[in-house]
Design a protein around this motif. Structure first.
Motif, PDB file in Angstrom:
ATOM      1  N   UNK A   1     -41.517  80.481  -2.168  1.00 58.28           N
ATOM      2  CA  UNK A   1     -40.254  79.545  -2.444  1.00 58.28           C
ATOM      3  C   UNK A   1     -40.279  78.619  -1.180  1.00 58.28           C
ATOM      4  N   UNK A   2     -40.655  79.069  -0.171  1.00 63.46           N
ATOM      5  CA  UNK A   2     -40.870  78.011   0.865  1.00 63.46           C
ATOM      6  C   UNK A   2     -41.792  77.049   0.656  1.00 63.46           C
ATOM      7  N   UNK A   3     -42.746  77.583   0.090  1.00 64.24           N
ATOM      8  CA  UNK A   3     -44.147  76.508  -0.378  1.00 64.24           C
ATOM      9  C   UNK A   3     -43.472  75.633  -1.506  1.00 64.24           C
ATOM     10  N   UNK A   4     -42.818  76.255  -2.309  1.00 68.38           N
ATOM     11  CA  UNK A   4     -42.067  75.333  -3.271  1.00 68.38           C
ATOM     12  C   UNK A   4     -41.179  73.987  -2.934  1.00 68.38           C
ATOM     13  N   UNK A   5     -40.419  74.529  -1.571  1.00 63.97           N
ATOM     14  CA  UNK A   5     -39.533  73.625  -1.078  1.00 63.97           C
ATOM     15  C   UNK A   5     -40.298  72.397  -0.493  1.00 63.97           C
ATOM     16  N   UNK A   6     -41.556  72.739   0.118  1.00 66.20           N
ATOM     17  CA  UNK A   6     -42.366  71.531   0.551  1.00 66.20           C
ATOM     18  C   UNK A   6     -42.912  70.821  -0.788  1.00 66.20           C
ATOM     19  N   UNK A   7     -43.264  71.403  -1.679  1.00 60.30           N
ATOM     20  CA  UNK A   7     -44.066  70.370  -2.698  1.00 60.30           C
ATOM     21  C   UNK A   7     -42.646  69.412  -3.411  1.00 60.30           C
ATOM     22  N   UNK A   8     -41.623  70.261  -3.587  1.00 63.13           N
ATOM     23  CA  UNK A   8     -40.359  69.445  -4.167  1.00 63.13           C
ATOM     24  C   UNK A   8     -39.898  68.213  -3.262  1.00 63.13           C
ATOM     25  N   UNK A   9     -39.999  68.550  -1.772  1.00 61.69           N
ATOM     26  CA  UNK A   9     -39.348  67.536  -0.904  1.00 61.69           C
ATOM     27  C   UNK A   9     -40.739  66.418  -0.906  1.00 61.69           C
ATOM     28  N   UNK A  10     -41.778  66.829  -1.232  1.00 58.30           N
ATOM     29  CA  UNK A  10     -42.914  65.484  -1.200  1.00 58.30           C
ATOM     30  C   UNK A  10     -42.958  64.818  -2.353  1.00 58.30           C
ATOM     31  N   UNK A  11     -42.314  65.395  -3.528  1.00 54.59           N
ATOM     32  CA  UNK A  11     -42.255  64.348  -4.778  1.00 54.59           C
ATOM     33  C   UNK A  11     -40.746  63.738  -4.499  1.00 54.59           C
ATOM     34  N   UNK A  12     -39.616  64.525  -4.043  1.00 54.20           N
ATOM     35  CA  UNK A  12     -38.237  63.822  -4.036  1.00 54.20           C
ATOM     36  C   UNK A  12     -37.852  62.942  -3.122  1.00 54.20           C
ATOM     37  N   UNK A  13     -38.433  62.944  -2.125  1.00 54.47           N
ATOM     38  CA  UNK A  13     -38.466  61.924  -1.043  1.00 54.47           C
ATOM     39  C   UNK A  13     -38.774  60.305  -1.357  1.00 54.47           C
ATOM     40  N   UNK A  14     -39.724  60.502  -2.450  1.00 52.40           N
ATOM     41  CA  UNK A  14     -40.314  59.161  -2.741  1.00 52.40           C
ATOM     42  C   UNK A  14     -39.172  58.462  -3.705  1.00 52.40           C
TER      43      UNK A  14
END
Length: 410
Positions: A14-27
């Motif tokens: 779930x922590x890994x998923x947080x990182x992946x989602x942030x890298x997309x959403x921040x755009x």
């Protein structure tokens, strides 16, 4: 549940998923051109182009599926928690979903119009109705959903080739929307909220159409994994995970490459639709490969990966916190940097925000049992006031994590 009885590999995923989602959403926060098909001024050179393509290749459309899978898995743990507490499951879960929906609407209105929580809350009702399904039935229905959804998009791509003008985008209208978004998001706080509301009205149906079916399928696969206790004995799951990896990695990688090419090259609209159809079909395979790779690596590398565990335990608080950080940096609530930051700088900001969240998580969970939003949602779910202060139990050591496969996630 807290302490050594938690399934640490689930928290780390779930922590890994947080990182992946942030890298997309921040755009979405950093540039109003994201997903418009228009040339993006935030791409300043080869490094920006490479990073942009890498995010599309490895993260976009994959990590919301990972989050969805884990949501489905946690659903079975909520069932276990209700049984352990001697409480009826459905009223508890429906309250939890209602609380999630309220949080999602506030999140979409104030911080991020691409919110996924409201969709999760609605789809979660279907999981409640499927409460008594066994794992085989859940997997069968999930595969049907994935197949039908991909088929629909392949049919649409065929129609796009047959009638290209029907799928053509209006570049002038897109540019007007970009300018309106930039003005709104960098305006006063009231203008930011108004722009979120405007964007949400059009974004929400699109998110349901583009992500809803695959998210529900991922829910069901996570639900099946929970029913089968996949993560409770990692040794028992090794052979299945290796077999899954051999199939899912090549299929998912090839689809991701094709999709990335259609997104970042100057191709026709029908080719773009075909690229999305391919991605709709293959993204779940790449997500499955991520789960298999991470879970296979966990017993040997838990010490290195354990830093993700505290962040994963506070996933809801951090998902909302990421939007807050991004709003303060890019929107009118704070620095108003939307449209002024390169892709490389945006990725650096994302990594910094995530690093802060990881460090904060460890500090917080030494003192408290739950993240702040997790505590509120738990209180609403159980209609109690759960203890917040941490007792003797702590977040678990890497040594405990390496052998973990036992216990339940709260």
């Amino acid at each position: 549940m807290t302490g050594p009885d938690r399934i640490h590999v689930i928290d780390a995923l779930r922590g890994l998923a947080l990182l992946g989602i942030l890298l997309v959403n921040i755009l979405v926060f950093a540039t109003p051109y994201y997903a418009t098909g228009l040339p993006d001024p935030a791409v300043h050179g080869p490094l920006d182009q490479a990073l942009y393509a890498l995010i599309t290749l490895l993260f976009e459309t994959k990590f919301y599926l990972l989050f969805s899978f884990l949501f489905g898995y946690s659903f079975t743990l909520q069932m276990t928690a209700a049984t352990r507490a001697g409480a009826p499951f459905r009223p508890r879960m429906l309250r939890r979903l209602l609380g999630l929906a309220v949080v999602g609407v506030l999140h979409a209105t104030l911080l991020y119009h691409g919110d996924i929580l409201t969709i999760y809350a609605l789809l979660g009702v279907i999981l409640v109705l499927a409460e008594h399904w066994d794992a085989r039935r859940a997997i069968r229905v999930a595969v049907i959903f994935l197949g039908v959804n991909a088929l629909v998009w392949f049919v649409l791509s065929g129609l796009a080739f047959a009638e290209p003008t029907a799928f053509a985008t209006d570049a002038a209208a897109e540019l007007r929307n970009v300018r309106q978004a930039l003005t709104g998001f960098t305006g006063s706080p009231g203008e930011v909220v108004a722009e979120h509301a405007r964007q949400y009205r059009s974004t929400w149906p699109v998110l349901v159409a583009l992500q809803g079916v695959n998210a529900l399928a991922a829910f069901l696969l996570g639900f099946a994994a929970g029913k089968l206790d996949v993560f409770q004995s990692l040794e028992r799951a090794q052979a299945v995970l290796r077999k899954m990896l051999r199939v899912s990695l090549p299929v998912g990688a090839l689809g991701a490459v094709a999709y990335t090419w259609t997104v970042h090259q100057n191709v026709s609209e029908p080719v773009k639709v075909l690229g999305f159809a391919l991605d709709t079909f293959t993204a779940p395979f790449l997500t499955a490969a991520y789960v298999a790779l991470f879970t296979l690596a966990w017993p040997r590398h838990a010490g290195r990966l354990h830093g993700l565990v505290p962040a994963g335990r506070m996933a809801l608080s951090h998902y909302l916190g990421q939007s807050l950080w991004c709003s303060l940096i890019f929107h009118g609530y704070g620095l108003k940097l939307m449209g002024q930051v390169s892709i490389t700088e945006t990725v650096a900001v994302a990594l910094l925000v995530f690093a802060v969240q990881v460090g904060f998580s460890r500090w917080w969970l030494k003192r408290y049992r739950y993240g702040p939003v997790e505590w509120l949602l738990r209180a609403f779910t159980t209609l109690t006031v759960p203890p917040l202060r941490a007792g003797p139990a702590r977040i678990g050591s890497p040594a405990q994590a390496a052998s973990n496969g036992e216990g339940q996630l709260r």
